[in-house]
Scaffold this motif. Structure first.
Motif, PDB file in Angstrom:
ATOM      1  N   PHE A   1       0.838  -1.224   0.078  1.00  0.00           N
ATOM      2  CA  PHE A   1      -0.153   0.062  -0.150  1.00  0.00           C
ATOM      3  C   PHE A   1       0.873   1.223  -0.015  1.00  0.00           C
ATOM      4  CE2 PHE A   1      -1.732   3.510   2.810  1.00  0.00           C
ATOM      5  CZ  PHE A   1      -2.948   3.870   2.091  1.00  0.00           C
ATOM      6  N   GLN A   2       1.870   1.315   0.919  1.00  0.00           N
ATOM      7  CA  GLN A   2       2.927   2.436   0.940  1.00  0.00           C
ATOM      8  C   GLN A   2       3.583   2.540  -0.366  1.00  0.00           C
ATOM      9  OE1 GLN A   2       2.978   4.761   2.908  1.00  0.00           O
ATOM     10  NE2 GLN A   2       2.886   4.248   5.148  1.00  0.00           N
ATOM     11  N   LEU A   3       4.175   1.446  -0.930  1.00  0.00           N
ATOM     12  CA  LEU A   3       4.679   1.589  -2.378  1.00  0.00           C
ATOM     13  C   LEU A   3       3.781   2.197  -3.433  1.00  0.00           C
ATOM     14  CD1 LEU A   3       7.165   0.809  -3.698  1.00  0.00           C
ATOM     15  CD2 LEU A   3       6.438  -1.392  -4.249  1.00  0.00           C
ATOM     16  N   GLU A   4       2.375   1.866  -3.392  1.00  0.00           N
ATOM     17  CA  GLU A   4       1.580   2.290  -4.510  1.00  0.00           C
ATOM     18  C   GLU A   4       1.424   3.733  -3.909  1.00  0.00           C
ATOM     19  OE1 GLU A   4      -1.703   0.666  -5.861  1.00  0.00           O
ATOM     20  OE2 GLU A   4      -1.285  -1.563  -5.445  1.00  0.00           O
ATOM     21  N   LEU A   5       1.194   4.035  -2.828  1.00  0.00           N
ATOM     22  CA  LEU A   5       1.002   5.623  -2.563  1.00  0.00           C
ATOM     23  C   LEU A   5       2.341   6.457  -2.933  1.00  0.00           C
ATOM     24  CD1 LEU A   5      -0.619   7.691  -1.039  1.00  0.00           C
ATOM     25  CD2 LEU A   5       0.569   7.237   1.126  1.00  0.00           C
ATOM     26  N   ILE A   6       3.535   6.114  -2.468  1.00  0.00           N
ATOM     27  CA  ILE A   6       4.561   6.874  -2.880  1.00  0.00           C
ATOM     28  C   ILE A   6       4.901   6.859  -4.294  1.00  0.00           C
ATOM     29  CG2 ILE A   6       6.540   4.957  -2.734  1.00  0.00           C
ATOM     30  CD1 ILE A   6       6.653   8.344  -1.044  1.00  0.00           C
ATOM     31  N   SER A   7       4.185   5.843  -4.965  1.00  0.00           N
ATOM     32  CA  SER A   7       4.702   6.219  -6.589  1.00  0.00           C
ATOM     33  C   SER A   7       3.431   6.485  -7.384  1.00  0.00           C
ATOM     34  CB  SER A   7       4.661   4.597  -7.037  1.00  0.00           C
ATOM     35  OG  SER A   7       5.424   3.837  -6.350  1.00  0.00           O
ATOM     36  N   ASP A   8       2.357   7.101  -6.610  1.00  0.00           N
ATOM     37  CA  ASP A   8       1.161   7.813  -7.092  1.00  0.00           C
ATOM     38  C   ASP A   8       1.653   9.063  -7.843  1.00  0.00           C
ATOM     39  OD1 ASP A   8      -1.326   9.756  -6.925  1.00  0.00           O
ATOM     40  OD2 ASP A   8      -2.005   8.081  -7.019  1.00  0.00           O
ATOM     41  N   PRO A   9       1.096   9.354  -8.981  1.00  0.00           N
ATOM     42  CA  PRO A   9       1.570  10.772  -9.713  1.00  0.00           C
ATOM     43  C   PRO A   9       1.209  12.092  -9.024  1.00  0.00           C
ATOM     44  CG  PRO A   9       0.270   9.049 -11.301  1.00  0.00           C
ATOM     45  CD  PRO A   9       0.363   8.545  -9.883  1.00  0.00           C
ATOM     46  N   HIS A  10       0.152  12.002  -8.155  1.00  0.00           N
ATOM     47  CA  HIS A  10      -0.256  12.991  -7.454  1.00  0.00           C
ATOM     48  C   HIS A  10       0.791  13.201  -6.239  1.00  0.00           C
ATOM     49  CE1 HIS A  10      -4.080  12.343  -9.267  1.00  0.00           C
ATOM     50  NE2 HIS A  10      -4.323  13.674  -9.277  1.00  0.00           N
ATOM     51  N   VAL A  11       1.021  12.154  -5.740  1.00  0.00           N
ATOM     52  CA  VAL A  11       2.363  12.205  -4.548  1.00  0.00           C
ATOM     53  C   VAL A  11       3.443  12.488  -5.055  1.00  0.00           C
ATOM     54  CG1 VAL A  11       3.171  10.944  -2.627  1.00  0.00           C
ATOM     55  CG2 VAL A  11       0.916  10.629  -3.013  1.00  0.00           C
ATOM     56  N   VAL A  12       3.946  11.806  -6.151  1.00  0.00           N
ATOM     57  CA  VAL A  12       5.338  12.422  -6.842  1.00  0.00           C
ATOM     58  C   VAL A  12       5.246  13.774  -7.112  1.00  0.00           C
ATOM     59  CG1 VAL A  12       6.513  12.018  -8.728  1.00  0.00           C
ATOM     60  CG2 VAL A  12       5.455   9.948  -7.602  1.00  0.00           C
ATOM     61  N   ALA A  13       4.252  14.376  -7.438  1.00  0.00           N
ATOM     62  CA  ALA A  13       4.187  15.696  -7.698  1.00  0.00           C
ATOM     63  C   ALA A  13       4.012  16.709  -6.693  1.00  0.00           C
ATOM     64  CB  ALA A  13       3.066  16.115  -8.805  1.00  0.00           C
ATOM     65  N   GLY A  14       3.639  16.252  -5.546  1.00  0.00           N
ATOM     66  CA  GLY A  14       3.375  16.922  -4.586  1.00  0.00           C
ATOM     67  C   GLY A  14       2.120  17.342  -4.405  1.00  0.00           C
ATOM     68  N   ASP A  15       1.162  17.047  -5.317  1.00  0.00           N
ATOM     69  CA  ASP A  15      -0.055  17.670  -5.448  1.00  0.00           C
ATOM     70  C   ASP A  15      -1.110  16.860  -4.415  1.00  0.00           C
ATOM     71  OD1 ASP A  15      -2.557  18.937  -6.080  1.00  0.00           O
ATOM     72  OD2 ASP A  15      -2.356  17.804  -8.148  1.00  0.00           O
ATOM     73  N   TYR A  16      -1.061  17.124  -3.407  1.00  0.00           N
ATOM     74  CA  TYR A  16      -2.094  16.593  -2.167  1.00  0.00           C
ATOM     75  C   TYR A  16      -2.311  17.299  -0.950  1.00  0.00           C
ATOM     76  CZ  TYR A  16       1.998  15.338   0.312  1.00  0.00           C
ATOM     77  OH  TYR A  16       3.315  15.470   1.204  1.00  0.00           O
TER      78      TYR A  16
END
Length: 455
Positions: free
Chosen positions: A423-438
């Motif tokens: 779950f954490q791996l998917e979260l840290i790889s999510d495009p929004h999280v990668v872009a800091g857009d959350y």
């Protein structure tokens, strides 16, 4: 320096404190329940003493037994870690009465800042911005309806004595208010023995920004920068990073200055955290609460600032001045922490206690740290928090930190129990999280619905 301290906690934070104390040349005493007889902190400490049965109320929350253990072992100070008795002013006061140093702020300051209504009033006096809300305790639904009409919806209901996400409800309209108030009040009464509530206008969506502060008994107060803790599920933090990508230079100066002002106003000593909500649309930030203890996510700040927060806690409690001044603190790179829990994300994050049959923790390279009390063959008891490890990475920039965290999570291997590593791996790889857009709405409203569809 102290000769010996007792750690009134368990799990990875107890291990963390033992390691810091040992590096300072300070002896340690571990306490444990009967369920934790084989726990890592018990093996690592110089001495260990059982303080009761498995239930927390009879062991890790048993003040008399813990204080008796401190006296019996000759411990001069008690480090409470986080959770359990860490923000209990009665326990801090009992330590003072028994001439045992409580490694944290005074009981008076804990009373002042631990109660959210008192804290709010003090921050208004200090000139720190607060959200519109009730001016005192709210005990009835009639009071709640009246106040909500005055400040406007949506609102947040919060337990006055709350923490850890307990006794908190979001309310969008008057139809939701009465059942939400009754549920939050009952939860607060059960968790804290205090059903008093307060109400504030909800800043949502928002960024959850917190500032790490340190103070000593010579009146020095410094900050160690901010952490972004906006990725949350049910008001519980899941992932934290420092610095926040949502804050520029000017706003960073304003929010850290406000945190220092808040701590100075209450003559704060030891480690603490001032938490703010940031409205990105307006650029305004508002005081939310103060945590009068070390935080779970303190390692990200240690990585970017180079300051060992736990060692500073012990030094300050010993009467020493802070080892660094504000002008000495420099910030470098970017740090991220993922909380690893023994839980099943595909089954509503149900706890997954049991025996760890095999464990491989990620390692190698500069800027990777794993705080854990797990080992192969250890049985996770079902009585306590499900967090089993924290993976913390540091990179020269945010992209490097993100890549390092992905690499670390891919290496993390635990068998015998279900964890949230994938779950954490998917979260840290999510495009929004990668872009800091959350923001604080992202995990619950955007990521989780998509994640749960995948099964």
């Amino acid at each position: 320096m102290f000769n010996k301290i007792l750690i009134a906690n368990r799990g990875e934070i107890a291990v963390r404190i033992i390691r810091a104390a040992r590096e300072l040349g300070v002896g340690t005493v571990a306490i444990y329940s009967t369920a934790d007889r084989d726990a890592l902190h018990v093996h690592l400490a110089d001495e260990a003493i059982c303080v009761g049965p498995a239930r927390s109320t009879e062991s890790y929350l048993n003040m008399n037994n813990i204080l008796s253990a401190a006296v019996a072992t000759g411990a001069q100070a008690i480090h409470p870690g986080f959770g359990f008795l860490s923000e209990n002013s009665k326990f801090a006061r009992l330590c003072e009465e028994m001439n045992i140093k409580f490694i944290g702020p005074s009981a008076k300051v804990m009373d002042m800042m631990g109660d959210k209504i008192n804290a709010r009033a003090e921050m208004i006096k200090a000139g720190v911005p607060v959200t519109p809300g009730s001016e005192g305790e709210v005990h009835t639904t009639d009071e709640a309806v009246k106040i909500a009409e005055e400040i406007g919806y949506p609102i947040m209901l919060k337990a006055s004595a709350g923490g850890g996400g307990k006794g908190i409800r979001k309310v969008n309209n008057v139809e939701e208010l009465v059942p939400a108030f009754e549920a939050a009040q009952a939860e607060a009464q059960a968790a804290f023995g205090n059903g008093a509530m307060f109400i504030e206008r909800m800043i949502f969506p928002a960024r959850h920004i917190e500032v790490q502060i340190l103070g000593d008994n010579q009146g020095n107060v410094i900050h160690l920068g901010e952490r972004d803790c906006s990725l949350q599920r049910n008001n519980q933090k899941v992932l934290e990073e420092s610095p926040s990508v949502a804050i520029g230079h000017t706003l960073r100066q304003e929010i850290t200055a406000a945190a220092v002002k808040a701590a100075q106003h209450v003559s704060y000593e030891n480690a603490g955290t001032i938490e703010f909500l940031l409205d990105e649309s307006s650029g305004k930030f508002y005081f939310m609460e103060m945590n009068t203890r070390v935080q779970v996510e303190h390692p990200v700040t240690e990585f970017v600032s180079g300051v060992d927060i736990v060692k500073e806690q012990i030094r300050v409690a010993n009467g020493n001045e802070l080892s660094v001044k504000q002008e000495d603190v420099t910030f470098s790179g970017h740090a991220i922490e993922c909380r690893i829990n023994a839980e099943n994300p595909k089954f509503n994050f149900a706890p997954s206690p049991g025996k760890i049959t095999n464990l491989f923790l990620p390692s190698g390279g500069v800027g990777l740290r794993v705080d854990s009390a797990m080992y192969s063959g250890y049985s996770i008891p079902p009585y306590y928090d499900s967090m089993i490890a924290k993976v913390i990475v540091h990179g020269e920039n945010r992209f490097e930190a993100l890549m390092k965290m992905q690499r670390a999570l891919l290496e993390f291997d635990v068998e015998g129990v279900i964890t949230n590593v994938d779950f954490q791996l998917e979260l840290i790889s999510d495009p929004h999280v990668v872009a800091g857009d959350y923001d604080t709405s992202f995990l619950g409203n955007v990521f989780l619905p998509e994640y749960q569809k995948e099964d």
